[in-house]
Design a protein around this motif. Structure first.
Motif, PDB file in Angstrom:
ATOM      1  N   LEU A 135       0.772  -1.273   0.032  1.00  0.00           N
ATOM      2  CA  LEU A 135       0.206   0.127  -0.119  1.00  0.00           C
ATOM      3  C   LEU A 135       0.852   1.226   0.033  1.00  0.00           C
ATOM      4  CD1 LEU A 135      -2.898   1.091   0.351  1.00  0.00           C
ATOM      5  CD2 LEU A 135      -2.677   1.177   2.653  1.00  0.00           C
ATOM      6  N   VAL A 136       1.807   1.277   0.905  1.00  0.00           N
ATOM      7  CA  VAL A 136       2.988   2.315   0.626  1.00  0.00           C
ATOM      8  C   VAL A 136       3.304   2.734  -0.486  1.00  0.00           C
ATOM      9  CG1 VAL A 136       4.905   3.166   1.816  1.00  0.00           C
ATOM     10  CG2 VAL A 136       3.473   2.028   3.241  1.00  0.00           C
ATOM     11  N   ASN A 137       3.831   1.656  -1.333  1.00  0.00           N
ATOM     12  CA  ASN A 137       4.302   1.666  -2.855  1.00  0.00           C
ATOM     13  C   ASN A 137       3.263   2.294  -3.480  1.00  0.00           C
ATOM     14  OD1 ASN A 137       7.003   1.001  -1.655  1.00  0.00           O
ATOM     15  ND2 ASN A 137       6.470  -1.170  -2.131  1.00  0.00           N
ATOM     16  N   LEU A 138       2.200   1.682  -3.488  1.00  0.00           N
ATOM     17  CA  LEU A 138       1.093   2.233  -4.427  1.00  0.00           C
ATOM     18  C   LEU A 138       0.616   3.876  -4.277  1.00  0.00           C
ATOM     19  CD1 LEU A 138      -1.252  -1.123  -4.242  1.00  0.00           C
ATOM     20  CD2 LEU A 138      -0.107  -0.024  -6.097  1.00  0.00           C
ATOM     21  N   TYR A 139       0.808   4.129  -2.722  1.00  0.00           N
ATOM     22  CA  TYR A 139       0.737   5.416  -2.731  1.00  0.00           C
ATOM     23  C   TYR A 139       1.678   6.450  -3.208  1.00  0.00           C
ATOM     24  CZ  TYR A 139      -3.557   5.239   0.361  1.00  0.00           C
ATOM     25  OH  TYR A 139      -4.778   5.188   0.938  1.00  0.00           O
ATOM     26  N   LYS A 140       2.881   5.689  -3.140  1.00  0.00           N
ATOM     27  CA  LYS A 140       4.026   6.698  -3.904  1.00  0.00           C
ATOM     28  C   LYS A 140       3.989   6.692  -5.287  1.00  0.00           C
ATOM     29  CE  LYS A 140       7.794   5.275  -0.414  1.00  0.00           C
ATOM     30  NZ  LYS A 140       8.936   4.613  -0.162  1.00  0.00           N
ATOM     31  N   GLN A 141       3.327   5.700  -5.766  1.00  0.00           N
ATOM     32  CA  GLN A 141       3.386   5.670  -7.435  1.00  0.00           C
ATOM     33  C   GLN A 141       2.138   6.361  -8.030  1.00  0.00           C
ATOM     34  OE1 GLN A 141       3.397   1.321  -8.009  1.00  0.00           O
ATOM     35  NE2 GLN A 141       5.351   0.973  -7.210  1.00  0.00           N
ATOM     36  N   ASN A 142       1.028   6.370  -6.991  1.00  0.00           N
ATOM     37  CA  ASN A 142      -0.220   6.832  -7.847  1.00  0.00           C
ATOM     38  C   ASN A 142      -0.713   7.970  -7.068  1.00  0.00           C
ATOM     39  OD1 ASN A 142      -0.691   4.351  -9.585  1.00  0.00           O
ATOM     40  ND2 ASN A 142      -0.301   3.251  -7.908  1.00  0.00           N
ATOM     41  N   ILE A 143      -0.628   8.336  -5.920  1.00  0.00           N
ATOM     42  CA  ILE A 143      -1.171   9.560  -5.221  1.00  0.00           C
ATOM     43  C   ILE A 143      -0.338  10.707  -5.066  1.00  0.00           C
ATOM     44  CG2 ILE A 143      -2.181  10.087  -3.087  1.00  0.00           C
ATOM     45  CD1 ILE A 143      -3.558   7.413  -2.935  1.00  0.00           C
ATOM     46  N   ILE A 144       0.943  10.606  -4.581  1.00  0.00           N
ATOM     47  CA  ILE A 144       1.668  11.685  -4.158  1.00  0.00           C
ATOM     48  C   ILE A 144       2.261  12.440  -5.574  1.00  0.00           C
ATOM     49  CG2 ILE A 144       2.060  10.829  -1.898  1.00  0.00           C
ATOM     50  CD1 ILE A 144       5.201  10.428  -2.886  1.00  0.00           C
ATOM     51  N   GLY A 145       2.501  13.491  -5.370  1.00  0.00           N
ATOM     52  CA  GLY A 145       3.116  14.350  -6.452  1.00  0.00           C
ATOM     53  C   GLY A 145       3.206  15.954  -6.064  1.00  0.00           C
ATOM     54  N   GLY A 146       4.062  16.597  -6.922  1.00  0.00           N
ATOM     55  CA  GLY A 146       4.496  18.025  -6.578  1.00  0.00           C
ATOM     56  C   GLY A 146       5.770  18.430  -5.760  1.00  0.00           C
ATOM     57  N   PRO A 147       6.085  19.487  -5.727  1.00  0.00           N
ATOM     58  CA  PRO A 147       7.402  19.684  -4.947  1.00  0.00           C
ATOM     59  C   PRO A 147       7.243  18.970  -3.592  1.00  0.00           C
ATOM     60  CG  PRO A 147       6.484  21.638  -6.008  1.00  0.00           C
ATOM     61  CD  PRO A 147       5.367  20.430  -6.051  1.00  0.00           C
ATOM     62  N   ASN A 148       8.428  18.427  -3.092  1.00  0.00           N
ATOM     63  CA  ASN A 148       8.516  17.991  -1.993  1.00  0.00           C
ATOM     64  C   ASN A 148       7.538  16.895  -1.470  1.00  0.00           C
ATOM     65  OD1 ASN A 148      10.955  19.254  -1.422  1.00  0.00           O
ATOM     66  ND2 ASN A 148       9.993  20.888  -0.562  1.00  0.00           N
ATOM     67  N   ALA A 149       6.847  16.291  -2.430  1.00  0.00           N
ATOM     68  CA  ALA A 149       5.861  15.277  -2.005  1.00  0.00           C
ATOM     69  C   ALA A 149       6.400  13.986  -1.354  1.00  0.00           C
ATOM     70  CB  ALA A 149       5.010  14.746  -3.147  1.00  0.00           C
ATOM     71  N   PHE A 150       5.631  13.512  -0.368  1.00  0.00           N
ATOM     72  CA  PHE A 150       6.041  12.433   0.486  1.00  0.00           C
ATOM     73  C   PHE A 150       5.109  11.657   1.101  1.00  0.00           C
ATOM     74  CE2 PHE A 150       5.867  15.637   3.714  1.00  0.00           C
ATOM     75  CZ  PHE A 150       5.353  15.050   4.773  1.00  0.00           C
ATOM     76  N   VAL A 151       5.437  10.192   1.245  1.00  0.00           N
ATOM     77  CA  VAL A 151       4.527   9.324   1.871  1.00  0.00           C
ATOM     78  C   VAL A 151       4.917   9.136   3.299  1.00  0.00           C
ATOM     79  CG1 VAL A 151       3.678   6.900   2.112  1.00  0.00           C
ATOM     80  CG2 VAL A 151       3.686   8.124  -0.326  1.00  0.00           C
ATOM     81  N   MET A 152       4.162   9.225   4.316  1.00  0.00           N
ATOM     82  CA  MET A 152       4.369   8.863   5.783  1.00  0.00           C
ATOM     83  C   MET A 152       3.585   7.778   6.116  1.00  0.00           C
ATOM     84  SD  MET A 152       4.934  11.125   9.048  1.00  0.00           S
ATOM     85  CE  MET A 152       6.666  11.678   8.578  1.00  0.00           C
ATOM     86  N   PRO A 153       3.863   6.492   6.248  1.00  0.00           N
ATOM     87  CA  PRO A 153       2.923   5.352   6.721  1.00  0.00           C
ATOM     88  C   PRO A 153       2.560   5.688   8.325  1.00  0.00           C
ATOM     89  CG  PRO A 153       4.997   4.376   5.807  1.00  0.00           C
ATOM     90  CD  PRO A 153       4.991   5.939   5.907  1.00  0.00           C
ATOM     91  N   ALA A 154       1.225   5.288   8.534  1.00  0.00           N
ATOM     92  CA  ALA A 154       0.911   5.269   9.865  1.00  0.00           C
ATOM     93  C   ALA A 154       0.186   3.966  10.409  1.00  0.00           C
ATOM     94  CB  ALA A 154      -0.125   6.713  10.086  1.00  0.00           C
ATOM     95  N   MET A 155       0.534   3.569  11.452  1.00  0.00           N
ATOM     96  CA  MET A 155      -0.186   2.314  11.984  1.00  0.00           C
ATOM     97  C   MET A 155      -1.179   2.813  12.682  1.00  0.00           C
ATOM     98  SD  MET A 155       1.961   0.070  11.228  1.00  0.00           S
ATOM     99  CE  MET A 155       3.812  -0.546  11.027  1.00  0.00           C
ATOM    100  N   ASP A 156      -2.317   1.750  12.713  1.00  0.00           N
ATOM    101  CA  ASP A 156      -3.483   2.365  13.374  1.00  0.00           C
ATOM    102  C   ASP A 156      -3.351   2.427  14.811  1.00  0.00           C
ATOM    103  OD1 ASP A 156      -3.391  -0.537  13.674  1.00  0.00           O
ATOM    104  OD2 ASP A 156      -5.366  -1.170  12.945  1.00  0.00           O
ATOM    105  N   GLY A 157      -4.084   2.838  15.536  1.00  0.00           N
ATOM    106  CA  GLY A 157      -3.976   2.843  17.040  1.00  0.00           C
ATOM    107  C   GLY A 157      -3.407   4.067  17.635  1.00  0.00           C
TER     108      GLY A 157
END
Length: 238
Positions: free
Chosen positions: A183-205
């Motif tokens: 899921l993290v990789n899919l978000y990197k490939q398909n959702i984020i974009g633009g200057p300084n875009a990043f993914v930060m995973p979050a565990m539930d809880g």
């Protein structure tokens, strides 16, 4: 002076059209069928806790204008603005935003329409009366399903072409990063974009609130997690 600017903004609709700030930030939170009522409330409480954290407020006050503009939107089959655009410049205004976030009933539900949600976030930025030095959509979700509306990548490309950065917070179930790395990789490939875009995973809880807090600090500062600036900022968090 910052308090005077904020007071004038709140008091006069005419002056609201002239407001300038460091960051226009759409908090775009998952409210689809995979998020039950307790989880929805927990997400809101987590964002309320994070936005009022002293480290987050300090990061806001250390920006060029000493303020940011924030709105909270929930997405599912439809999209709903839970808290409208709010200028946050100090703990009082952060607390007012947090208090407004907790009360409203659920307004978005159903299946997943991520592409439509991204475009809704863009519309909120382009349709307001605020001029920010940076414009960011902070997307969170626990899926890549997109059963309704436009394609995710098509929407992402439209948003980025409008000069808006999309960051993503994938919610990882069962506190198992390895089994959720796809899921993290899919978000990197398909959702984020633009200057300084990043993914930060979050565990539930409980870890979810801390991830939001860290992500907000990076977005306010306009940096990404793997830079020296980001490391210095995050080390200041207790």
């Amino acid at each position: 002076m910052r308090h005077l600017i904020l007071a004038l903004f709140l008091a006069s609709p005419a002056l609201a059209q002239q407001i300038e700030t460091d960051l226009e930030l759409v908090l775009l939170a998952d409210a689809s069928g995979s998020i039950d009522a307790d989880e929805l409330l927990f997400q809101r409480q987590s964002y309320a806790t994070a936005i009022t954290d002293p480290a987050v407020v300090m990061a806001i006050q250390n920006t060029l204008y000493g303020s940011i503009a924030v709105t909270y939107v929930e997405w599912a089959s439809n999209q709903a603005t839970v808290v409208d655009w709010t200028i946050i410049a100090d703990m009082d205004s952060a607390t007012a935003f947090a208090d407004a976030l907790i009360g409203p009933p659920r307004q978005a539900s159903g299946s997943n329409a991520i592409g439509a949600a991204l475009l809704y976030g863009m519309d909120q930025i382009e349709g307001n009366d605020i001029t920010g030095l940076r414009r960011v959509i902070d997307f969170s979700g626990d899926t890549m399903a997109n059963t309704l509306g436009p394609a995710i990548t098509t929407s992402r490309d439209r948003v980025v072409a409008a000069g808006i950065t999309i960051n993503a917070l994938p919610i990882l179930r069962n506190n198992d990063f390895r089994s959720n790395s796809g899921l993290v990789n899919l978000y990197k490939q398909n959702i984020i974009g633009g200057p300084n875009a990043f993914v930060m995973p979050a565990m539930d809880g409980p870890a979810f609130t801390d991830a939001i807090r860290r992500k907000l600090i990076l977005e306010i500062a306009g940096t990404v997690p793997n830079t020296a600036i980001a490391t210095a900022l995050l080390q200041q968090i207790p």
